[in-house]
Write a protein that holds these residues in place. Structure first.
Motif, PDB file in Angstrom:
ATOM      1  N   ARG A 130     -15.601  41.813  28.403  1.00 36.83           N
ATOM      2  CA  ARG A 130     -16.037  41.974  29.786  1.00 36.83           C
ATOM      3  C   ARG A 130     -16.956  40.842  30.219  1.00 36.83           C
ATOM      4  N   GLY A 131     -17.566  40.172  29.265  1.00 33.82           N
ATOM      5  CA  GLY A 131     -18.536  39.135  29.598  1.00 33.82           C
ATOM      6  C   GLY A 131     -17.965  37.749  29.727  1.00 33.82           C
ATOM      7  N   THR A 132     -16.708  37.541  29.331  1.00 29.78           N
ATOM      8  CA  THR A 132     -16.080  36.223  29.446  1.00 29.78           C
ATOM      9  C   THR A 132     -14.917  36.293  30.438  1.00 29.78           C
ATOM     10  N   PRO A 133     -14.682  35.243  31.207  1.00 32.37           N
ATOM     11  CA  PRO A 133     -13.587  35.266  32.193  1.00 32.37           C
ATOM     12  C   PRO A 133     -12.224  35.380  31.512  1.00 32.37           C
ATOM     13  N   VAL A 134     -11.325  36.079  32.157  1.00 34.82           N
ATOM     14  CA  VAL A 134      -9.982  36.232  31.603  1.00 34.82           C
ATOM     15  C   VAL A 134      -9.259  34.884  31.575  1.00 34.82           C
ATOM     16  N   TYR A 135      -9.599  33.995  32.486  1.00 33.07           N
ATOM     17  CA  TYR A 135      -8.987  32.653  32.492  1.00 33.07           C
ATOM     18  C   TYR A 135      -9.325  31.901  31.207  1.00 33.07           C
ATOM     19  N   VAL A 136     -10.588  32.002  30.767  1.00 34.24           N
ATOM     20  CA  VAL A 136     -11.007  31.351  29.531  1.00 34.24           C
ATOM     21  C   VAL A 136     -10.322  31.998  28.332  1.00 34.24           C
ATOM     22  N   GLN A 137     -10.188  33.314  28.348  1.00 34.33           N
ATOM     23  CA  GLN A 137      -9.537  34.004  27.237  1.00 34.33           C
ATOM     24  C   GLN A 137      -8.076  33.594  27.110  1.00 34.33           C
ATOM     25  N   LEU A 138      -7.402  33.429  28.226  1.00 34.37           N
ATOM     26  CA  LEU A 138      -6.012  32.968  28.183  1.00 34.37           C
ATOM     27  C   LEU A 138      -5.906  31.582  27.542  1.00 34.37           C
ATOM     28  N   LEU A 139      -6.793  30.691  27.920  1.00 33.59           N
ATOM     29  CA  LEU A 139      -6.769  29.340  27.348  1.00 33.59           C
ATOM     30  C   LEU A 139      -7.091  29.366  25.854  1.00 33.59           C
ATOM     31  N   MET A 140      -7.999  30.244  25.462  1.00 30.95           N
ATOM     32  CA  MET A 140      -8.352  30.328  24.041  1.00 30.95           C
ATOM     33  C   MET A 140      -7.170  30.802  23.209  1.00 30.95           C
ATOM     34  N   TRP A 141      -6.460  31.800  23.667  1.00 33.88           N
ATOM     35  CA  TRP A 141      -5.303  32.289  22.910  1.00 33.88           C
ATOM     36  C   TRP A 141      -4.179  31.259  22.892  1.00 33.88           C
ATOM     37  N   PHE A 142      -3.982  30.569  24.010  1.00 31.27           N
ATOM     38  CA  PHE A 142      -2.887  29.604  24.084  1.00 31.27           C
ATOM     39  C   PHE A 142      -3.143  28.387  23.190  1.00 31.27           C
ATOM     40  N   ASN A 143      -4.418  28.040  23.012  1.00 33.33           N
ATOM     41  CA  ASN A 143      -4.778  26.880  22.185  1.00 33.33           C
ATOM     42  C   ASN A 143      -5.328  27.307  20.826  1.00 33.33           C
ATOM     43  N   LEU A 144      -4.931  28.465  20.351  1.00 35.24           N
ATOM     44  CA  LEU A 144      -5.415  28.951  19.060  1.00 35.24           C
ATOM     45  C   LEU A 144      -4.980  28.055  17.906  1.00 35.24           C
ATOM     46  N   SER A 145      -3.890  27.326  18.088  1.00 38.34           N
ATOM     47  CA  SER A 145      -3.399  26.443  17.019  1.00 38.34           C
ATOM     48  C   SER A 145      -4.357  25.293  16.739  1.00 38.34           C
ATOM     49  N   LEU A 146      -5.286  25.017  17.647  1.00 34.82           N
ATOM     50  CA  LEU A 146      -6.271  23.972  17.386  1.00 34.82           C
ATOM     51  C   LEU A 146      -7.268  24.401  16.314  1.00 34.82           C
ATOM     52  N   ILE A 147      -7.367  25.725  16.096  1.00 29.18           N
ATOM     53  CA  ILE A 147      -8.278  26.243  15.069  1.00 29.18           C
ATOM     54  C   ILE A 147      -7.507  26.637  13.814  1.00 29.18           C
ATOM     55  N   PHE A 148      -6.424  27.391  14.029  1.00 34.52           N
ATOM     56  CA  PHE A 148      -5.602  27.857  12.912  1.00 34.52           C
ATOM     57  C   PHE A 148      -4.192  27.295  13.084  1.00 34.52           C
ATOM     58  N   GLN A 149      -3.792  26.451  12.164  1.00 32.50           N
ATOM     59  CA  GLN A 149      -2.450  25.876  12.247  1.00 32.50           C
ATOM     60  C   GLN A 149      -1.372  26.873  11.854  1.00 32.50           C
ATOM     61  N   THR A 150      -1.706  27.787  10.971  1.00 34.50           N
ATOM     62  CA  THR A 150      -0.758  28.826  10.555  1.00 34.50           C
ATOM     63  C   THR A 150      -1.441  30.176  10.618  1.00 34.50           C
ATOM     64  N   ILE A 151      -0.644  31.199  10.863  1.00 33.12           N
ATOM     65  CA  ILE A 151      -1.111  32.590  10.801  1.00 33.12           C
ATOM     66  C   ILE A 151      -0.570  33.174   9.505  1.00 33.12           C
ATOM     67  N   ASN A 152      -1.477  33.423   8.590  1.00 37.38           N
ATOM     68  CA  ASN A 152      -1.100  33.848   7.243  1.00 37.38           C
ATOM     69  C   ASN A 152      -1.620  35.261   7.007  1.00 37.38           C
ATOM     70  N   LEU A 153      -0.697  36.214   7.021  1.00 33.56           N
ATOM     71  CA  LEU A 153      -1.016  37.612   6.723  1.00 33.56           C
ATOM     72  C   LEU A 153      -0.250  38.040   5.481  1.00 33.56           C
ATOM     73  N   MET A 154      -0.355  37.226   4.466  1.00 31.48           N
ATOM     74  CA  MET A 154       0.383  37.502   3.226  1.00 31.48           C
ATOM     75  C   MET A 154      -0.047  38.844   2.637  1.00 31.48           C
ATOM     76  N   PRO A 155       0.921  39.587   2.097  1.00 30.02           N
ATOM     77  CA  PRO A 155       2.348  39.248   1.932  1.00 30.02           C
ATOM     78  C   PRO A 155       3.224  39.733   3.078  1.00 30.02           C
ATOM     79  N   PHE A 156       2.622  40.030   4.246  1.00 33.29           N
ATOM     80  CA  PHE A 156       3.402  40.636   5.333  1.00 33.29           C
ATOM     81  C   PHE A 156       4.019  39.588   6.255  1.00 33.29           C
ATOM     82  N   TYR A 157       3.239  38.582   6.630  1.00 34.74           N
ATOM     83  CA  TYR A 157       3.743  37.663   7.659  1.00 34.74           C
ATOM     84  C   TYR A 157       3.053  36.315   7.508  1.00 34.74           C
ATOM     85  N   LYS A 158       3.812  35.244   7.741  1.00 35.30           N
ATOM     86  CA  LYS A 158       3.263  33.898   7.729  1.00 35.30           C
ATOM     87  C   LYS A 158       4.138  33.028   8.623  1.00 35.30           C
ATOM     88  N   ASN A 159       3.489  32.319   9.556  1.00 35.93           N
ATOM     89  CA  ASN A 159       4.247  31.466  10.476  1.00 35.93           C
ATOM     90  C   ASN A 159       3.281  30.497  11.147  1.00 35.93           C
TER      91      ASN A 159
END
Length: 324
Positions: A130-159
């Motif tokens: 509630r304290g951060t703008p939704v516009y900023v949150q959208l940009l953060m999720w869209f550019n998440l690859s700048l922090i994490f290059q892969t999403i590793n939820l081993m042994p369930f999912y990795k991509n």
């Protein structure tokens, strides 16, 4: 004869005394004059109506004289790209609202829990989103690859994060998580509006806390939850225009692309506005009937439907007949 209109007490408590007559003659009755009701004339209402109509006419005339190609608005209104954008807007709005509703119920229950850990986590979630703008949150999720290059939820999912964070997923997370924070407060207010005696009675009957919440508390809280939830969904339809920043092709992005390519920017903005008005109007009617359903049993008379309101307003425009 007693004259009650003159302020003197009547001779008989049952009513005014009849005029005296010869012995044995039937008692005469007093004639009552029919009340002549004169309707009050509201000149101020008519004057205000004339002023409003004149202002609307001046506004319409001004737009009609502007450099707007109205034929383009009518032609592009049902363009395939625009209709596809409308569908994407409804899709992302419904999915994000469903996600927000589920998260709202979950975090509202956690916020009301006596467990300090779950209560603190729920408070932190609501505080951040509630304290951060939704516009900023959208940009953060869209550019998440700048922090994490892969999403590793081993042994369930990795991509790769780029492959996971598609425009739709980024838009869904940005809108859904933000909406969940607001819905948590709405649901919490609805739960707290239910009499605590209802919960105590359910526990006395041997019902568990989860069953009490599902069968007793939430059905009664819906009467308080539904109206602000409907408003949140209407707001979600308009807020979905922000997801164009994450390259999701919703209504505003579709109309903007057409406007830039055809040099009809303002005309396409009008097309988008018409569709937004249609969508909000349709869902507002649905919200009204949903509120009307949950209002049963809590109000003496249900609110009038839109058609009933139109009929009532039309009948009030007719001058009532004067009794003579």
């Amino acid at each position: 004869m007693s004259e009650t209109s003159a302020g003197r007490a009547p001779e008989d408590a049952a009513g005014p005394a009849a005029p005296a007559g010869p012995p044995g003659a039937p008692a005469a009755t007093l004639p009552y004059e029919a009340i002549r009701a004169i309707p009050v004339r509201h000149y101020g209402r008519w004057a205000a109506a004339v002023v409003v109509v004149a202002l609307l006419g001046a506004l319409a005339y001004g737009f009609s004289q502007g450099k707007i190609i109205w034929n383009t608005v009518g032609t592009k209104l049902f363009d395939h790209t625009v209709v596809t954008g409308v569908w994407h807007t409804v899709l992302i709005s419904v999915c994000a609202m469903a996600m927000g509703l589920v998260l709202g119920v979950l975090f509202a229950v956690m916020r009301l829990s006596k467990n300090p850990v779950t209560g603190a986590v729920a408070w932190a979630y609501i505080w951040f989103f509630r304290g951060t703008p939704v516009y900023v949150q959208l940009l953060m999720w869209f550019n998440l690859s700048l922090i994490f290059q892969t999403i590793n939820l081993m042994p369930f999912y990795k991509n790769d994060t780029v492959a996971v964070m598609t425009p739709f997923v980024a838009a869904l997370l940005g809108l859904g998580l933000n909406e969940g924070a607001y819905m948590a407060e709405i649901v919490r207010a609805g739960i707290q509006s239910v009499d605590p005696g209802q919960t105590e009675a359910a526990h006395a009957l041997g019902m568990t806390g989860a069953k009490t919440m599902r069968r007793i508390v939430l059905p009664q809280a819906m009467r308080v939850i539904i109206p602000p939830t409907g408003n949140e969904f209407i707001n979600m339809l308009k807020t979905s225009s922000l997801v164009s920043v994450v390259q999701y092709s919703e209504l505003l992005r579709a109309t903007s692309d057409i406007g830039i390519s055809s040099n009809a920017i303002m005309e396409m903005y009008f097309v988008a506005s018409v569709w937004y008005l249609v969508l909000t109007s349709v869902f507002s009617v649905g919200q009204f009937y949903l509120e009307r359903r949950f209002a049963r049993g809590s109000q003496r008379s249900l609110p009038q439907t839109p058609w009933q309101k139109v009929r009532t307003n039309l009948t009030t425009l007719r001058r009532p007949k004067v009794a003579r």
